[in-house]
Design a protein around this motif. Structure first.
Motif, short mmCIF file in Angstrom:
data_model
loop_
_atom_site.label_atom_id
_atom_site.label_comp_id
_atom_site.label_asym_id
_atom_site.label_seq_id
_atom_site.Cartn_x
_atom_site.Cartn_y
_atom_site.Cartn_z
N UNK B 611 44.14 36.27 43.76
CA UNK B 611 42.68 36.39 43.66
C UNK B 611 42.13 37.90 43.69
N UNK B 612 42.86 38.85 44.57
CA UNK B 612 42.64 40.16 44.79
C UNK B 612 42.48 40.86 43.23
N UNK B 613 43.80 40.56 42.52
CA UNK B 613 43.76 41.14 41.37
C UNK B 613 42.75 40.87 40.29
N UNK B 617 39.78 43.34 39.39
CA UNK B 617 39.99 43.38 37.86
C UNK B 617 40.88 44.74 38.00
N UNK B 618 41.98 44.52 38.60
CA UNK B 618 42.83 45.81 38.43
C UNK B 618 44.19 45.58 37.60
N UNK B 737 50.67 50.93 36.34
CA UNK B 737 49.56 51.62 35.62
C UNK B 737 48.41 52.19 36.16
N UNK B 738 48.55 52.12 37.48
CA UNK B 738 46.97 52.60 38.21
C UNK B 738 47.66 53.59 39.09
N UNK B 739 46.94 54.64 39.12
CA UNK B 739 46.83 55.70 40.15
C UNK B 739 45.53 55.75 40.90
#
Lengths: 141, 800
Positions: B611-613, B617-618, B737-739
């Motif tokens: 749900x959080x993802x 929208x991460x 992929x996220x910083x």
């Protein structure tokens, strides 16, 4: 339950346990600069003890190794807390660790760190917990 | 760490050594003698503050605790805190002295008793000397906990456990409400310091959270001070040993609520809600307590209700006095300053006379074996000293001269009469109720005070109903009540000593804005001339006396009140229903099958992480920075998959366990490839030990069902397992992929300079994040003990 007659297992264990103990202690002390530390050292020690308990029966091991592991756990936790408190007396935050280099007769220039004391606590807690759990489950028949 | 901090913490530190002292000295020296030193030291230390504080100084010492959150152990001594501090340590010393003779060193677990007592004393000192509201809250809850432990001191008794649970449920509920009130206050003012809040009173009064915060904080104060309708815990708390009842449940802990109300008066006082809530609830409690006290047959029960009623009196005075802040300055404000003075004065007086009464009741209980009024009587000639103390205490409680209760009672009457003339806060309509309720309650107070003295000490001596042969108590037991009783008389004759040195600075800290004007000028005198207050007292004595004489004729009225409508009944049925409801709810999902629990765990995992993802929208699939996958890694993955699938389709359990072990060892191979030797080592050893554990559990697992050749498809399980797989994969990709911020790794690169360690992982574990490791081994320890107790308990049950 039928009494198992594992001559080979017991024979190997006698040798292996000493090696594992040595390795575990080595792992523990090398922790500061090389892979290892209180957690792994403690677990290795616990693994050796488990091997002993598996190959011999619980009673005879207990007779030769009369340690209450619940006490070991609590001693470990207490050591960790008290080494943490050490910093407080020098007006540093709780759990501040210190280290210093000394010239010792045989070892030469050696680093002594309070972190090792804390790690002993961790190792004791790990050994105590692992053995408490394993022994209680194994006694539950 | 200043001396003040040490004084607050010294009871806790000393408590550690109490069990040792008990072990080494117990049969020879009563442990209480060692403990007695502590309150005496702190008392002497606090007395030294009196000259400074009374000339308007305050003491402030700060000690960093969690400076990054603005939470510091700020100790602050002003007039109000000092009065309480002196009461806590003074009465504490007397109670410990008394307990040395009351608690048998042969039979009682004294080490527990004194550890709890010291814990309480330290917590209480912390409450009254903390400037930081969160620190105050921590100490506040500690008093609840130590009170719980002390009520349940004789835990073998059903009633002790019931009383302890009741007090805990009610006071902790109040404490939590208070915490949320505190958090609201800090949201309004952006500080945790009470003194800094005082500078932002305008901000608070205009804020929309003003009323909720006030009600929540009052809930905390009312539950602690046993105000109606939360008062029901106090009578049941009387199951505690009598020294405890004297100390916690009459002289100090129940006054913590009074303290809080007084402390918060500068912030909330002056508003009509505060005025009505505090004085209204106080008056109701006063009436409720005094009426109920008359019907009690247990002496301690009587004292419990009388304490409730007296607390209500003090509370209502604080409410009335808060009107002074409404007027701010001038003659009218002065009139209400009297109420605040009276409340603190009466609180001191109450501690003296109620403390002595409790001790006398303890003596009666100790020497005759009962506290039941119906079985007692005629003890006057047998216990003359106790009788004298009881007379002094009860006459002070009834408000008769020449005892200190008379003066504060007169001041109380003055205040309610003033309040009835008030024209603000809608008092035109209801104002007249104030003196009426006060007067009626005083009549009942007079009656129960008389019952306490005359039913026990006069009348016929009934030795056949007593368990022991009655005799006077040993002198050691009498010292403390004698000291308190003489204070009762001394304060009557020299009230202005108390007024100058204690009351004046205390009132100044309750009403700081008025104190700045320098108008707080008080002269307390016992004789005011023939005024309304005196006639009210005479009326109380006449009517009370008559009602006491004809008690038997009208006491039956109490039985008319339906038993199933009492507050206690409400509490009990509420508790029963809550337990039943939670049991059925828990039974609904606690099936005892681990497969169900795993389904819950993973179900929530999918819902929340997935749900959080989705919501944030991460989900990012960015493979541009990834290193190429080489053959060796691919082969490892393939082997791992094979092992995992083997687990699923294994025919025997042994195969499954071995396949699982293979999976674990293969993971450690990955750690080796990715140059994490520490992790690899740990994984290897953990895997070995868990495999051994698995083999041990082997005996206990049910038979592997071989006959189910075809397992039916379970759609829910399928959805959950596929869902977990997908989410973990997505999560890993997205995390890579996220910083969101710069990696913190660079900090640890200096490990050798900072911690003297070449192994970064280890220095993180024991040094940089040592507190994590410490808490982890706590968890380990608790888990180990948990397994131990569960299995041992199960074994014992099976053996039976």
């Amino acid at each position: 339950m039928k009494e198992p007659n594992d001559i080979i297992l017991r024979g190997v264990t006698k040798v292996a346990v000493v090696i594992i103990f040595t390795f575990a202690i080595n792992l523990f002390f090398s922790g500061h600069h090389n892979p290892g530390g209180g957690f792994i050292g403690g677990l290795g020690f616990a693994a050796a003890l488990t091997l002993l308990f598996l190959s011999y029966d619980v009673e005879s091991v207990k007779a030769n190794f009369p340690v209450d592991f619940k006490v070991v756990t609590s001693i470990g936790v207490l050591i960790a807390v008290f080494t943490g408190l050490g910093g407080v007396f020098f007006n540093e935050p709780f759990l501040t660790q210190a280290f210093q280099y000394f010239d010792l007769p045989i070892f030469g220039k050696t680093e002594l760190a309070t972190a090792v004391l804390f790690d002993i606590g961790v190792a004791f807690a790990v050994i105590g917990t692992a053995m408490t759990i394993i022994l209680t489950i194994s006694e539950d028949r | 760490m200043s001396l003040l901090h040490i004084m607050i913490l010294i009871p806790f530190i000393f408590a550690i050594f109490v069990p040792l002292l008990y072990k080494f000295f117990n049969p020879r020296i009563h442990t209480g003698w060692f403990v007695l030193i502590i309150p005496v030291i702190i008392f002497i230390y606090l007395i030294r503050f009196i000259p400074g504080i009374s000339s308007g100084e305050t003491m402030y010492h700060s000690m960093a605790w969690m400076p990054s959150f603005g939470i510091n152990f700020d100790a602050y001594v002003d007039g109000l805190g000092l009065v309480f501090g002196l009461l806590i340590t003074g009465i504490g010393a007397l109670v410990i002295l008394y307990s040395i003779y009351y608690m048998s060193k042969e039979r009682e677990a004294l080490h527990n008793f004194y550890v709890y007592l010291l814990m309480f004393m330290g917590a209480m000192l912390g409450v009254v000397f903390s400037d930081n509201i969160l620190v105050l809250y921590v100490f506040w809850e500690l008093t609840s906990i130590s009170s719980f432990l002390l009520i349940a001191y004789w835990y073998q008794r059903e009633k002790s456990r019931y009383g302890a649970q009741k007090s805990m449920l009610i006071t902790i509920f109040g404490g939590l409400a208070m915490l949320s009130g505190f958090i609201m206050l800090s949201m309004m003012t952006d500080t945790y310091s009470i003194r800094e809040m005082f500078t932002q009173i305008n901000v608070i009064t205009e804020h929309h959270l003003f009323l909720p915060a006030m009600i929540l904080i009052l809930l905390g104060a009312f539950t602690k001070s046993a105000q109606f309708p939360f008062s029901i815990w106090l009578p049941d708390a009387m199951e505690a040993p009598t020294p405890i009842s004297a100390y916690l449940h009459s002289a100090t802990m129940v006054k913590a609520g009074i303290y809080l109300v007084a402390r918060m008066t500068p912030i909330f006082g002056g508003s009509s809600e505060w005025f009505w809530l505090v004085s209204g609830i106080g008056l109701i409690t006063l009436l409720y307590g005094s009426i109920n006290a008359v019907r009690q047959t247990d002496l301690k029960g009587l004292l419990a209700y009388s304490t409730i009623s007296q607390l209500g009196l003090i509370m209502s005075l604080l409410g009335i006095g808060s009107a002074a802040l409404y007027f701010g300055y001038g003659r009218e404000a002065d009139l209400y300053v009297v109420a605040i003075t009276a409340s603190i004065f009466h609180m001191i007086n109450h501690s003296t006379f109620k403390g002595s009464l409790f001790m006398v009741v303890g003596i009666i209980d100790h020497e005759t074996g009962t506290r039941d009024i119906r079985r007692l009587g005629g003890l006057m000639t047998i216990m003359p000293i106790s009788f004298t103390i009881a007379v002094i205490g009860s006459f002070a409680m009834a408000g008769l001269p020449p005892f200190n209760g008379f003066i504060s009672k007169e001041m109380f009457f003055t205040s309610v009469l003033e309040a009835s003339k008030l024209t603000e806060f809608n008092m035109e309509t209801f104002g007249i109720l104030f003196p009426v309720i006060a007067w009626v309650a005083s009549v009942f107070t007079f009656i129960y005070s008389m019952i306490l003295v005359f039913k026990t000490f006069r009348g016929k001596y009934k030795p056949e109903k007593l368990e022991k042969k009655a005799h006077e108590a040993p002198i050691g037991m009498l010292i403390s009540p004698i000291i308190l009783a003489s204070l009762v008389v001394i304060i009557f004759f020299f009230p202005n000593i108390i007024a100058d040195y204690l009351l004046k600075p205390a009132v100044a800290s309750v009403l700081p804005s008025l104190a700045e004007g320098g108008i707080i000028d008080m002269k307390i005198s016992a004789w005011h001339g023939w005024n309304t207050e005196l006639f009210m007292t005479i009326g109380v004595v006449v009517l009370g006396g008559l009602m006491y004489m004809y008690l038997k004729k009208w006491v039956g009225i109490y039985r008319l009140y339906p038993q199933n409508m009492t507050l206690n009944q409400l509490y009990n049925s509420g508790l029963d229903h809550a337990q039943g409801w939670s049991k059925s709810l828990t039974d609904g999902y606690m099936t005892g099958y681990i497969r169900d629990y795993i389904a819950y765990l993973f179900g929530f995992f999918i819902l929340f992480i997935g749900g959080t993802l989705l919501v944030t929208q991460s989900i990012t699939l960015d493979f541009s920075n990834n290193a190429p996958v080489n053959v060796f890694e691919g082969a490892l993955v393939l082997a791992m998959m094979t092992a995992a699938v083997t687990v699923l389709f294994a025919k025997t359990r042994l195969t499954a366990i071995i396949a699982l072990g293979v999976l674990g060892y293969l993971v450690s191979m990955f750690f080796v490839i990715f140059r994490a030797p520490d992790l690899a080592l740990t994984q290897l050893v953990v895997e070995t030990v868990t495999t051994a554990l698995f083999l041990l559990c082997f005996y206990h697992l049910p038979k592997f069902k071989e006959h189910t050749k075809r397992v039916p498809l379970k759609p829910l399980n399928l959805v959950i397992s596929i869902g977990v797989g997908i989410i973990v994969t997505l999560f890993a990709f997205s995390a890579n992929g996220t910083r969101l911020f710069d990696p913190i790794a660079s900090y640890y690169e200096d490990a050798y300079e900072l911690a003297g360690a070449k192994n970064i992982v280890n220095s993180i574990l024991v040094d940089f994040r040592g507190i994590d490791t410490m808490l982890e081994i706590f968890v380990l320890c608790i888990a180990g003990l948990g397994v131990y107790t569960m299995i041992k308990l199960g074994l014992d049950r099976r053996e039976k």
